[in-house]
Design an enzyme around this catalytic site. Structure first.
Site, mmCIF file in Angstrom:
data_model
loop_
_atom_site.group_PDB
_atom_site.id
_atom_site.type_symbol
_atom_site.label_atom_id
_atom_site.label_comp_id
_atom_site.label_asym_id
_atom_site.label_seq_id
_atom_site.Cartn_x
_atom_site.Cartn_y
_atom_site.Cartn_z
ATOM 1 C CE LYS A 224 -3.352 2.448 2.910
ATOM 2 N NZ LYS A 224 -4.107 2.416 4.186
ATOM 3 C CG ASP B 271 -5.816 7.997 4.579
ATOM 4 O OD1 ASP B 271 -6.680 8.644 3.947
ATOM 5 O OD2 ASP B 271 -6.091 7.039 5.326
ATOM 6 C CE LYS C 192 -6.677 8.599 8.038
ATOM 7 N NZ LYS C 192 -7.273 7.343 8.513
ATOM 8 C CG ASP D 182 -2.323 4.927 5.274
ATOM 9 O OD1 ASP D 182 -2.221 3.856 5.896
ATOM 10 O OD2 ASP D 182 -3.394 5.318 4.765
ATOM 11 C CG ASP E 275 -10.169 7.108 6.827
ATOM 12 O OD1 ASP E 275 -9.100 7.276 6.201
ATOM 13 O OD2 ASP E 275 -10.216 6.976 8.060
ATOM 14 C CD GLU F 168 -6.995 5.285 2.451
ATOM 15 O OE1 GLU F 168 -5.871 4.878 2.783
ATOM 16 O OE2 GLU F 168 -7.922 5.416 3.271
ATOM 17 N NE ARG G 243 -10.749 -1.326 3.191
ATOM 18 C CZ ARG G 243 -11.339 -1.609 4.360
ATOM 19 N NH1 ARG G 243 -12.490 -2.254 4.378
ATOM 20 N NH2 ARG G 243 -10.763 -1.270 5.489
#
Length: 589
Positions: free
Chosen positions: A357, A362, A369, A382, A442, A444, A446
């Protein structure tokens, strides 16, 4: 990374935009494509292939972005990682000459006889050589050999300028983690003494099993290098690393051990590279810069690596609507990164893919968030999965294992907020034709991994391991030190477990409970992208499974916990060591 704190974020985003009506206009990127506007099933070419015109254009764009000044005019300083030469020697420790002799002792080693002499032969000889100074210092400093304890003495008239006692606890190192800890302790005392040379000797070398000595030596060496390393690239002043050479005494010698010590250095360079990628802030490490860093690996080890960097237009051709939907809001364009390792000679027996990933930042998107525990200020990490991928690639470029082809794949982008961005309720179409209703922006990571996994399967690989800082739920379940693994393949689970035994990194297998997929069903699309709070890490893994060919062995690693060390406020480099070991095991099998 999906966090519980983002569940009510749509309302928060609306309030934010009402308070600052110019914010949306200021963040908008009119030229960006509509989120997830792609739908046809793709037929991507197998790789590695020569860089196509668009791929080269993407690479050029990445280079141009790298040359532009970062937000805040921040530029990392050029800091060389520790360069330490290791040697295994069969000599009497008392004959060694250098700056600091580090003696690793257990609590039992400090036992004394009726004459107040050390019963341990190594300590007894050393104490006699020093005229009882060692025994006296241990008593005065209340040194009992517990793990984490150390005492260092300055000497005169000896071949070594200092002697240090390093506590091991109740027994000699029997695991990679314990051996690495010893190396880190030696690094700590060497740094404090500003030593340029050191020797490590175990008071009870027989406490290490014979078949573990090679791995123990490698782990000690690796721990020493990683213990010396401090990421000072973003500080106005950096500390100089003085230690240049380390001798290991009493663990054997010979070409096999020398090769293992070289391996430890190669591996450590990969771990350090992974740490530096995660530590770099998002205003410096954009998707373009991450692509450029990956390309440097390919150019440095061009005998075994090729690089393909796909830009937006090429990703559109491959129908990567899920990935591009996440990337749509950012002013920093996405870069899809593919490194391919091929051995210089011999037949390829295994084809592997490692997918990471690569969210360089993010925000959560419209499900922004907010609130305590959202950790938005840490969302530079992230991309920890991609850091593990490229750290492993760098190490393997030096090790050059035969018989195995490895594809390193990262769909790099940012998850931001703008008028061009993906909205809650949007439907995006992945490159295998499956449609996804986005009920939480959020979740995202995946979405980007979906297209990356499809791409990986199209390379004709036998096995895939993906790594991601995917869910806060996994941190709740396993804490900050253990990664969760999900796989339908018992064979692959055993392979990674064996690799982790050597690396010392901690993993725990969690179930792929198929009945939980019910919560991932959509009324208007093939699936939603998140199923709620309960079993969140499991449903995330089930989501990824939809994008993997059934003929391919696949494992998902959720490393949201161990990617970051809260105490040190820095990255750990987690995953690199286990990935390298896994590749090597496939190389030799």
């Amino acid at each position: 990374m999906a966090t519980a704190a983002s569940t009510s974020a749509v309302a928060a985003a609306s309030r934010l935009l009402r308070r600052s009506p110019r914010l949306l206009r200021r963040l908008s990127v009119p030229c960006a494509p509509p989120a997830g506007a792609l739908s046809a099933r793709p037929s991507p070419p197998r790789c590695p292939a020569p860089l196509g015109r668009r791929a080269r254009m993407g690479h050029t764009a990445a280079a141009a972005a790298v040359s532009a000044p970062a937000l805040g005019l921040t530029k990392p300083n050029a800091v060389e990682p520790p360069q330490v030469t290791f040697a295994a020697k069969d000599i009497e420790f008392s004959d060694w000459k250098g700056d600091i002799l580090a003696v690793a002792v257990t609590e039992k080693d400090l036992s004394k006889d009726s004459d107040s002499k050390f019963e341990n032969a190594v300590l007894n000889k050393l104490d006699s050589q020093l005229g009882g100074l060692l025994s006296e210092a241990a008593a005065e400093e209340d040194f009992t050999g517990k793990a984490g304890q150390s005492v260092v003495l300055r000497l005169q008239g000896q071949g070594f300028k200092r002697v240090g006692l390093i506590g091991l606890g109740q027994s000699a190192p029997s695991t990679a983690a314990a051996s690495r800890g010893l190396g880190e302790s030696v690094a700590s005392v060497a740094k404090a003494a500003q030593a340029s040379s050191a020797a490590i000797v175990l008071a009870s070398p027989s406490g290490i099993q014979e078949d573990f000595k090679l791995n123990a030596a490698a782990a000690i060496a690796s721990g020493t290098v990683l213990g010396l390393y401090e990421d000072s690239r973003y500080k106005s002043e950096s500390k100089k690393v003085h230690l240049k050479s380390v001798d290991l005494i009493g663990l054997g010698s010979g070409p096999e051990l020398d090769q293992k010590l070289k391996y430890a250095n190669d591996l450590s360079s990969g771990v350090i590279f992974g740490r530096e990628l995660v530590n770099s802030p998002a205003n410096v490490l954009t998707p373009a810069v991450l692509a450029e860093e990956a390309s440097k690996i390919a150019s440095t080890y061009s005998d075994v690596f090729t690089a393909t960097i796909l830009d937006v237009e090429k990703c559109k051709e491959l129908k990567m609507g899920s990935y591009l939907g996440v990337a749509a809001a950012s002013a920093n364009p996405p870069h899809f990164i593919h490194l391919c390792y091929k051995p210089t000679s011999g037949n390829v027996k295994r084809k592997l893919a490692i997918v990471g990933k690569g969210l360089t930042f993010d925000s959560g998107g419209y499900n922004i968030k907010t609130g305590p525990g959202c950790s938005i200020e840490l969302m530079k990490f992230d991309m920890g999965g991609s850091a593990a991928v490229f750290g492993a690639a760098k190490a393997l470029g030096q090790i050059k294992p035969p018989g195995v082809e490895v594809h390193f794949i990262v769909a790099a982008c940012e998850n931001m907020i703008s008028g061009t961005g993906m909205r809650p309720g949007d439907i995006v179409t992945a490159s295998n034709g499956k449609t996804i209703e986005v009920n939480n922006t959020d979740a995202e990571g995946r979405l980007t991994l979906a297209d990356a996994l499809v791409y990986a399967c199209n390379q004709g690989v036998d096995k895939i391991v993906d790594l991601a800082t995917l869910t806060g739920a996994c941190v709740v379940a396993l804490g900050p030190s253990i990664a969760g693994i999900f796989t339908p393949s018992d064979e692959l689970a055993k392979e990674v477990a064996a690799a982790s035994e050597v690396s010392g990194e901690k993993f725990w297998r969690l179930p792929l409970e198929e009945s939980y997929w019910e919560s991932m069903k959509s009324g208007v699309a093939d699936m939603v992208n998140t199923g709620g709070r309960q079993g969140g890490s499991i449903t995330a893994a089930l989501f990824l499974k939809q994008f993997v060919d059934e003929k391919v062995q696949w494992m998902h690693i959720d490393m949201a916990g161990p990617v970051w060390n809260d105490k040190k406020r820095a990255a750990t480099g987690f995953g690199v060591s286990t990935l390298v070991e896994w590749v090597l095991k496939n190389s030799s099998s």
